[in-house]
Motif scaffolding. Structure first.
Motif, PDB file in Angstrom:
ATOM      1  N   CYS A 607      38.893 -14.092  -3.965  1.00 15.95           N
ATOM      2  CA  CYS A 607      39.455 -12.743  -4.112  1.00 15.95           C
ATOM      3  C   CYS A 607      38.336 -11.703  -4.237  1.00 15.95           C
ATOM      4  O   CYS A 607      38.407 -10.622  -3.639  1.00 15.95           O
ATOM      5  CB  CYS A 607      40.372 -12.685  -5.334  1.00 15.95           C
ATOM      6  SG  CYS A 607      41.912 -13.611  -5.158  1.00 15.95           S
ATOM      7  N   GLN A 608      37.304 -12.056  -5.022  1.00 14.13           N
ATOM      8  CA  GLN A 608      36.180 -11.131  -5.190  1.00 14.13           C
ATOM      9  C   GLN A 608      35.460 -10.890  -3.869  1.00 14.13           C
ATOM     10  O   GLN A 608      35.067  -9.755  -3.549  1.00 14.13           O
ATOM     11  CB  GLN A 608      35.216 -11.690  -6.235  1.00 14.13           C
ATOM     12  CG  GLN A 608      35.772 -11.667  -7.656  1.00 14.13           C
ATOM     13  CD  GLN A 608      34.996 -12.561  -8.597  1.00 14.13           C
ATOM     14  OE1 GLN A 608      34.118 -13.323  -8.186  1.00 14.13           O
ATOM     15  NE2 GLN A 608      35.318 -12.484  -9.885  1.00 14.13           N
ATOM     16  N   MET A 609      35.302 -11.942  -3.071  1.00 14.76           N
ATOM     17  CA  MET A 609      34.653 -11.790  -1.767  1.00 14.76           C
ATOM     18  C   MET A 609      35.502 -10.926  -0.835  1.00 14.76           C
ATOM     19  O   MET A 609      34.980 -10.092  -0.091  1.00 14.76           O
ATOM     20  CB  MET A 609      34.423 -13.173  -1.143  1.00 14.76           C
ATOM     21  CG  MET A 609      33.374 -14.009  -1.865  1.00 14.76           C
ATOM     22  SD  MET A 609      33.299 -15.713  -1.258  1.00 14.76           S
ATOM     23  CE  MET A 609      32.752 -15.439   0.431  1.00 14.76           C
ATOM     24  N   ALA A 610      36.836 -11.143  -0.906  1.00 13.72           N
ATOM     25  CA  ALA A 610      37.722 -10.360  -0.041  1.00 13.72           C
ATOM     26  C   ALA A 610      37.758  -8.897  -0.455  1.00 13.72           C
ATOM     27  O   ALA A 610      37.803  -8.000   0.397  1.00 13.72           O
ATOM     28  CB  ALA A 610      39.127 -10.955  -0.070  1.00 13.72           C
ATOM     29  N   VAL A 611      37.719  -8.638  -1.766  1.00 10.67           N
ATOM     30  CA  VAL A 611      37.704  -7.258  -2.248  1.00 10.67           C
ATOM     31  C   VAL A 611      36.412  -6.564  -1.835  1.00 10.67           C
ATOM     32  O   VAL A 611      36.413  -5.405  -1.400  1.00 10.67           O
ATOM     33  CB  VAL A 611      37.882  -7.220  -3.784  1.00 10.67           C
ATOM     34  CG1 VAL A 611      37.597  -5.820  -4.322  1.00 10.67           C
ATOM     35  CG2 VAL A 611      39.282  -7.648  -4.167  1.00 10.67           C
ATOM     36  N   ALA A 612      35.297  -7.287  -1.961  1.00 13.25           N
ATOM     37  CA  ALA A 612      34.005  -6.700  -1.586  1.00 13.25           C
ATOM     38  C   ALA A 612      33.970  -6.384  -0.099  1.00 13.25           C
ATOM     39  O   ALA A 612      33.543  -5.302   0.325  1.00 13.25           O
ATOM     40  CB  ALA A 612      32.869  -7.643  -1.959  1.00 13.25           C
ATOM     41  N   ARG A 618      30.916  -2.092  -2.557  1.00 17.91           N
ATOM     42  CA  ARG A 618      31.614  -3.187  -3.238  1.00 17.91           C
ATOM     43  C   ARG A 618      30.711  -4.405  -3.442  1.00 17.91           C
ATOM     44  O   ARG A 618      31.199  -5.512  -3.615  1.00 17.91           O
ATOM     45  CB  ARG A 618      32.843  -3.610  -2.412  1.00 17.91           C
ATOM     46  CG  ARG A 618      33.910  -2.530  -2.281  1.00 17.91           C
ATOM     47  CD  ARG A 618      34.609  -2.286  -3.604  1.00 17.91           C
ATOM     48  NE  ARG A 618      35.696  -1.331  -3.465  1.00 17.91           N
ATOM     49  CZ  ARG A 618      36.958  -1.660  -3.193  1.00 17.91           C
ATOM     50  NH1 ARG A 618      37.265  -2.928  -2.998  1.00 17.91           N
ATOM     51  NH2 ARG A 618      37.891  -0.735  -3.101  1.00 17.91           N
ATOM     52  N   GLN A 619      29.404  -4.228  -3.387  1.00 18.96           N
ATOM     53  CA  GLN A 619      28.492  -5.357  -3.513  1.00 18.96           C
ATOM     54  C   GLN A 619      28.564  -6.012  -4.889  1.00 18.96           C
ATOM     55  O   GLN A 619      28.240  -7.180  -5.056  1.00 18.96           O
ATOM     56  CB  GLN A 619      27.054  -4.896  -3.234  1.00 18.96           C
ATOM     57  CG  GLN A 619      26.793  -4.576  -1.768  1.00 18.96           C
ATOM     58  CD  GLN A 619      26.967  -5.799  -0.880  1.00 18.96           C
ATOM     59  OE1 GLN A 619      26.300  -6.802  -1.058  1.00 18.96           O
ATOM     60  NE2 GLN A 619      27.891  -5.711   0.066  1.00 18.96           N
ATOM     61  N   GLY A 620      28.996  -5.253  -5.918  1.00 16.37           N
ATOM     62  CA  GLY A 620      29.095  -5.820  -7.263  1.00 16.37           C
ATOM     63  C   GLY A 620      30.043  -6.992  -7.326  1.00 16.37           C
ATOM     64  O   GLY A 620      29.776  -7.999  -7.986  1.00 16.37           O
ATOM     65  N   GLN A 621      31.182  -6.879  -6.623  1.00 14.22           N
ATOM     66  CA  GLN A 621      32.147  -7.983  -6.590  1.00 14.22           C
ATOM     67  C   GLN A 621      31.556  -9.208  -5.911  1.00 14.22           C
ATOM     68  O   GLN A 621      31.770 -10.347  -6.325  1.00 14.22           O
ATOM     69  CB  GLN A 621      33.416  -7.537  -5.857  1.00 14.22           C
ATOM     70  CG  GLN A 621      34.273  -6.536  -6.615  1.00 14.22           C
ATOM     71  CD  GLN A 621      35.033  -7.186  -7.748  1.00 14.22           C
ATOM     72  OE1 GLN A 621      35.033  -8.400  -7.895  1.00 14.22           O
ATOM     73  NE2 GLN A 621      35.652  -6.365  -8.577  1.00 14.22           N
ATOM     74  N   ALA A 622      30.780  -8.994  -4.862  1.00 15.12           N
ATOM     75  CA  ALA A 622      30.167 -10.113  -4.152  1.00 15.12           C
ATOM     76  C   ALA A 622      29.149 -10.831  -5.026  1.00 15.12           C
ATOM     77  O   ALA A 622      29.073 -12.067  -5.041  1.00 15.12           O
ATOM     78  CB  ALA A 622      29.508  -9.610  -2.865  1.00 15.12           C
ATOM     79  N   VAL A 623      28.342 -10.066  -5.753  1.00 19.71           N
ATOM     80  CA  VAL A 623      27.361 -10.668  -6.659  1.00 19.71           C
ATOM     81  C   VAL A 623      28.070 -11.461  -7.758  1.00 19.71           C
ATOM     82  O   VAL A 623      27.642 -12.557  -8.143  1.00 19.71           O
ATOM     83  CB  VAL A 623      26.459  -9.573  -7.268  1.00 19.71           C
ATOM     84  CG1 VAL A 623      25.550 -10.172  -8.329  1.00 19.71           C
ATOM     85  CG2 VAL A 623      25.641  -8.906  -6.173  1.00 19.71           C
TER      86      VAL A 623
END
Length: 690
Positions: A607-612, A618-623
């Motif tokens: 979900c975090q990858m999809a949101v990013a 949105r790099q914070g979600q990916a990290v």
């Protein structure tokens, strides 16, 4: 009292003490508050606090290694602070304790006075402040020894141990009974009473023993002879009365009914139940009638008939006559309150058998509600209660059904956490206490088969899980059908799995088996994902979630939320999926199985990858997804779940590639390739798997 560097103090009536190890824990709590720690590290340390506080004292090396696995920076800071005290002077330790309250006085602090950390802090400070100067000096020398030698300490003195043992022996020694007055001596009176009792209940004891070894012929024969003796010794052929012959006769009929019911002889069981009901009505024994109604309900359920009306009648009768059965149908908190009130009476009158049954019931109820921590506590309490009546040579009576149920729950709880060596020990103990031919052996047999099945399914060894379905079905048809559907679904035989699930849902709805109904709904929704699309699964998932919440089944509610979040992710709304998922993360991490924790973290990362979406803002979600995937990998590694690990490494490689982290990408890609070659099976699309 101060012994071997351990300070004992009675704080609020609770025996508590200050040790060098607990000073280390205090140093850890101080550093967690005073220093800056990343969010993932803080979360790992928070999960570590309670086991460190309540567990046994560790050596310094073990303690620092445990902390270092969560946060190396904090471990170094704790070691440095201990070094300052151990290599410094006594005033350095005094200064440390004097500075402790300062960072813990804020309302929003982790160690606020009503929290677990706050209580631990207050206990330690109160115990420390009660020490004399000589005791403080001994504690300081003990801290130096703990730091420099890095070895286990003798945390209890020899004198205290001997003293406690002597006190216990004195308390356990029974008082001598008063000599019987009259012409008979005590020994003569005991012999006479034992002889009379053996004459009266010999056949009934034979019945119980035959039931234990599953000898149907001898058990029925002994019980019928018990009838004969009751009739011969009865009062003018009357079957009523509250004591003696009348009471024994109606309960003997009830036992005969339960015997036939247990062996599947429904017609004979029905006749014996009608006889017990007739005798109980003659003597106006409402308690016996309630037991008869309960067995009538069981009999109808075993025959596959609708027993809803009998259940309602049983609850009404129990409520009218203030019997424990009235707790059925109540909400969760009212049920636990009713059990608590009953337990008070059991403990007050030292009714050990009822205490065991109540603890086993509470263990089962907590597991049903999805509170594994509470279930574990109740199960351990049952195994460690000291109110059991000793058998010969001090051996405790622990071969009852309640102990079998508690041990089976403990085995399943340990299996959920991947502790299979502990599971093997528990199952081995069950085999020794309840051999295969005994009455309660089916409990651990089913438990062992279910644990083996889940382990093989987690490891992707479906060819080993499939033969276990037949054995499970022989012990529990419903569980066997559900697991057969699981295997068929895993083998991509969706049509057969769907047909079995539909049959199972009809049966479970008829028998009011709510938990299995919810599980079947979730499995059916997964089949909808593969066939008719994700949107068609939403009504079924919402229905399952509503049913789980209505019956306070937290674990199943969390599972339904996971399915809903996954469905929303697949429908292209990852923000909503992540919001929904947050409702389940806390209960799953607190009470869920390791497999569920791994699946939850993996779904959260996706979900975090999809949101990013790999967008700059949105790099914070990916990290954050990097840490979440690492945590999911740790859970799956614990279970040796290689198929799931392959999915994690695949996503890690994609994520590191998007973030421009070439070295980490190559490492994840290599791990994925190694697992893919080892499994030698095509990986299902990650996007289609929860």
């Amino acid at each position: 009292m101060m012994t071997n560097g351990v300070v004992h103090a009675n704080v609020f009536g609770i025996k508590d003490w200050v040790t060098p190890y607990k000073i280390s824990v205090l140093a850890l709590l101080y550093e967690m508050t005073a220093s800056k720690i990343t969010l993932p590290e803080r979360r790992r340390l928070n999960k570590l606090i309670l086991p460190l506080q309540q567990g046994p004292d560790l050596t310094l090396g073990q303690f620092l290694q445990t902390v270092e696995e969560c946060c190396s920076q904090t471990a170094y800071a704790v070691k440095l602070r201990l070094h300052e005290m151990a290599d410094g002077e006594l005033k350095d330790m005094e200064y440390f304790f004097s500075t402790l309250p300062t960072p813990f006085t804020a309302f929003d602090s982790e160690a606020y006075k009503t929290s677990v950390v706050g209580l631990f802090m207050r206990h330690m400070l109160l115990a420390y402040n009660k020490l004399s100067f000589s005791q403080v000096y001994k504690l300081y020398r003990s801290l130096q020894h703990y730091y420099h030698n890095d070895s286990d300490m003798d945390l209890t003195s020899t004198e205290d141990t001997v003293g406690d043992r002597v006190d216990k022996e004195e308390m356990d020694t029974p008082l001598h009974e008063s000599e019987l007055r009259g012409p008979l001596s005590q020994k003569q009176a005991e012999y006479f009473l034992a002889r009379q009792v053996s004459v009266d209940i010999e056949h009934y004891l034979n019945y119980l023993n035959s039931m234990r070894v599953q000898d149907i012929f001898l058990s029925a024969h002994s019980l019928l002879h018990y009838f004969d003796r009751l009739i011969l010794s009865g009062n003018e052929g009357k079957s009523n009365g509250d004591e003696g012959y009348g009471r024994s006769l109606r309960y003997a009929a009830l036992n005969l009914a339960s015997l036939h019911c247990r062996f599947g002889h429904y017609r004979q069981a029905d006749l014996a139940l009608q006889e017990a009901i007739r005798i109980a009505q003659e003597s106006n024994d409402h308690v016996c009638l309630q037991h008869c109604l309960s067995w009538l309900y069981t009999l109808e359920q075993m025959k596959g008939s609708d027993s809803t009306v009998l259940t309602e009648d049983s609850v009404k009768m129990a409520a009218h006559f203030c019997l424990p059965g009235a707790t059925q149908g109540k909400t969760a908190h009212k049920l636990m309150d009713a059990l608590k009130d009953t337990d008070i009476l059991h403990w007050k009158h030292s009714l050990s058998e009822l205490i065991e049954i109540s603890l086993a019931q509470t263990t089962s109820i907590w597991r049903m509600y999805g509170k594994s921590t509470m279930a574990l506590q109740q199960g351990q309490l049952l195994l460690n209660i000291s109110s059991l009546e000793p058998v010969n040579f001090g051996v405790q009576q622990n071969n009852t059904e309640a102990f079998a149920v508690a041990l089976c729950h403990l085995a399943e709880l340990h299996a959920e956490q991947g502790l299979y060596s502990a599971v093997s020990e528990i199952i081995q103990h069950l085999k020794e206490q309840f051999p295969p031919h005994t009455q309660h052996a089916k409990l651990w047999m089913l438990c062992d088969l279910k644990i083996q099945f889940e382990r093989h399914m987690n490891e992707g060894k479906y060819h080993l899980a499939e033969p276990l379905v037949t054995a499970i079905s022989a012990l529990n048809k419903t569980e066997g059908l559900y697991r057969k559907a699981q295997v068929l679904k895993a083998l991509n035989r969706s049509t057969e799995a769907y047909r079995i699930l539909q049959q199972l849902q009809v049966h479970c709805e008829k028998t009011k088996c709510t938990e299995m109904v919810i599980r079947v709904m979730l499995s059916t929704a997964e089949l909808h994902w593969e066939s008719s699309g994700f949107s068609t699964a939403l009504p079924l998932l919402l229905q399952a979630l509503a049913l789980a919440r209505q019956h306070h089944l937290q674990s199943l509610a969390s599972e339904a939320i996971l399915h809903l979040a996954f469905t929303q992710l697949m429908l292209g709304v990852p923000e909503q999926a992540l919001t929904v998922l947050h409702e389940a993360i806390e209960p799953v991490l607190a009470h869920g199985a390791v497999m569920d924790k791994g699946r939850t973290m993996l779904l959260a990362a996706r979900c975090q990858m999809a949101v990013a979406g790999f967008r700059p803002n949105r790099q914070g979600q990916a990290v954050l997804a990097v840490d979440t995937l690492n945590e999911a990998a740790a859970y799956f590694s614990k279970l040796n779940c290689k198929e799931r690990l392959r999915d994690v490494h695949y996503l890690q490689a994609q994520l590191h590639h998007a973030l421009g982290q070439t070295l980490q990408r190559n490492k994840s890609a290599m791990l994925f390739r190694l697992l893919d070659q080892e499994l030698q099976s095509p990986a299902p699309p990650v996007s289609m798997q929860l």
